[in-house]
Scaffold this active site. Structure first.
Site, PDB file in Angstrom:
ATOM      1  N   HIS A   1      16.370 -14.314  -1.652  1.00 40.44           N
ATOM      2  CA  HIS A   1      17.002 -13.543  -2.726  1.00 40.44           C
ATOM      3  C   HIS A   1      16.178 -12.306  -3.060  1.00 40.44           C
ATOM      4  O   HIS A   1      15.065 -12.122  -2.563  1.00 40.44           O
ATOM      5  CB  HIS A   1      17.184 -14.412  -3.971  1.00 40.44           C
ATOM      6  CG  HIS A   1      15.907 -14.975  -4.541  1.00 40.44           C
ATOM      7  ND1 HIS A   1      15.022 -14.222  -5.290  1.00 40.44           N
ATOM      8  CD2 HIS A   1      15.371 -16.224  -4.465  1.00 40.44           C
ATOM      9  CE1 HIS A   1      14.005 -14.977  -5.664  1.00 40.44           C
ATOM     10  NE2 HIS A   1      14.180 -16.200  -5.161  1.00 40.44           N
TER      11      HIS A   1
ATOM     12  N   CYS B   1      11.159 -20.091  -3.074  1.00 44.64           N
ATOM     13  CA  CYS B   1      12.102 -19.304  -2.279  1.00 44.64           C
ATOM     14  C   CYS B   1      11.410 -18.099  -1.646  1.00 44.64           C
ATOM     15  O   CYS B   1      10.281 -17.764  -1.968  1.00 44.64           O
ATOM     16  CB  CYS B   1      13.257 -18.827  -3.148  1.00 44.64           C
ATOM     17  SG  CYS B   1      14.338 -20.145  -3.723  1.00 44.64           S
TER      18      CYS B   1
END
Length: 279
Positions: A249, A265
């Site tokens: 992301h 992440c």
């Protein structure tokens, strides 16, 4: 036999270094691997000078992906820089060089739509729109479109905080596409292993709920910590198949790129994850 003493009386003592003068360490020996890599890079540069871009890309991609452990950082930087120039020309321009193993032309037929065309080559139609500088609604029968033979793959190097994106030709040789700087999970929490994009998990302008405090960020919220693109990941190796909630992301904190600051992440600069989203 007693060795004869060596007379050193005629050898001057080394002068004392002048304060502030740098002391030079002995030059590091040139390793055989370094010399071999340098020779391969030189050959690739010769190929470029001769206009043989496809052959140079093969040579440099092989070095980056198959001999990465042998590369000094300086060599890796040179290789990525040259490969980026080649990728801008060979992947992201409208032209196709004869003999390219990962790009070709597709002749649009009556009744064709860009979405199905892209899926048949395992890529996305927004990528083909950008490469061909055309809108999906403005293609016509007889039009010649450049297409990329997907799918795309990536290697994330946790030690260098880099993601290398590549394609594979029909002989499974890796063909370089792009490199992006990334951020990773705090306290080394990004799991090592193999992953795929989870089907149906790519989201533009996602909402996100912070698991630490439960705060909900709505789509298009400029304060949304994961930015405007989310690519969900699904583990495919023994040590990742049970992992949940991981993805790629954007970020509202560009300083976190190159750092361990996420909850596990892979973070990217917003303009980079926007490009990756279309791959």
């Amino acid at each position: 036999v007693t060795p004869k003493p060596v007379d050193n009386s005629d050898i001057e003592d080394a002068p004392e270094p002048v304060p502030g003068t740098p002391v030079l360490a002995p030059a590091a020996p040139i390793l055989a691997e370094d010399a071999d890599i340098a020779e391969h890079i030189s050959r690739a540069m010769d190929l470029l000078l001769d206009g043989k871009k496809l052959e140079a890309r093969v040579q440099l991609s092989h070095l980056l992906f198959d001999r990465f452990d042998d590369l000094a950082q300086s060599h890796a930087s040179i290789i990525r820089s040259k490969l980026k120039e080649l990728s801008d020309d060979l992947i992201f321009s409208k032209r196709v060089i004869e003999g390219d193993t990962v790009a070709t032309y597709h002749l649009v037929r009556s009744g064709d739509y860009l979405g199905p065309i892209a899926r048949s080559y395992k890529v996305t139609y927004p990528l083909l729109e950008k490469i061909n500088k055309v809108k999906a609604t403005r293609i016509w029968a007889g039009m010649k479109l450049k297409v990329i033979k997907g799918p795309f793959h990536a290697i994330v190097d946790k030690s260098d905080y880099l993601m290398d994106v590549y394609l594979e030709d029909d002989k499974a040789n890796k063909v370089y596409v792009a490199t992006y700087p990334i951020g990773l999970g705090e306290q080394d929490s990004t799991p090592v292993g193999t992953w795929r994009v989870r089907p149906g998990s790519k989201v533009e302008n996602p909402s996100w709920s912070d698991p630490r405090d439960g705060k909900l960020y709505q789509p298009d919220d400029p304060d949304n910590p994961i930015g405007e693109y989310w690519i969900g990941l699904q583990g495919t190796s023994e040590n990742t198949q049970d992992k949940q909630g991981y993805g790629i992301h954007g970020t509202t904190d560009s300083a976190s790129i190159g750092q361990q600051m996420s909850m596990g992440c892979i973070r990217m600069r917003n303009e980079d994850v926007e490009a990756l989203f279309d791959y």
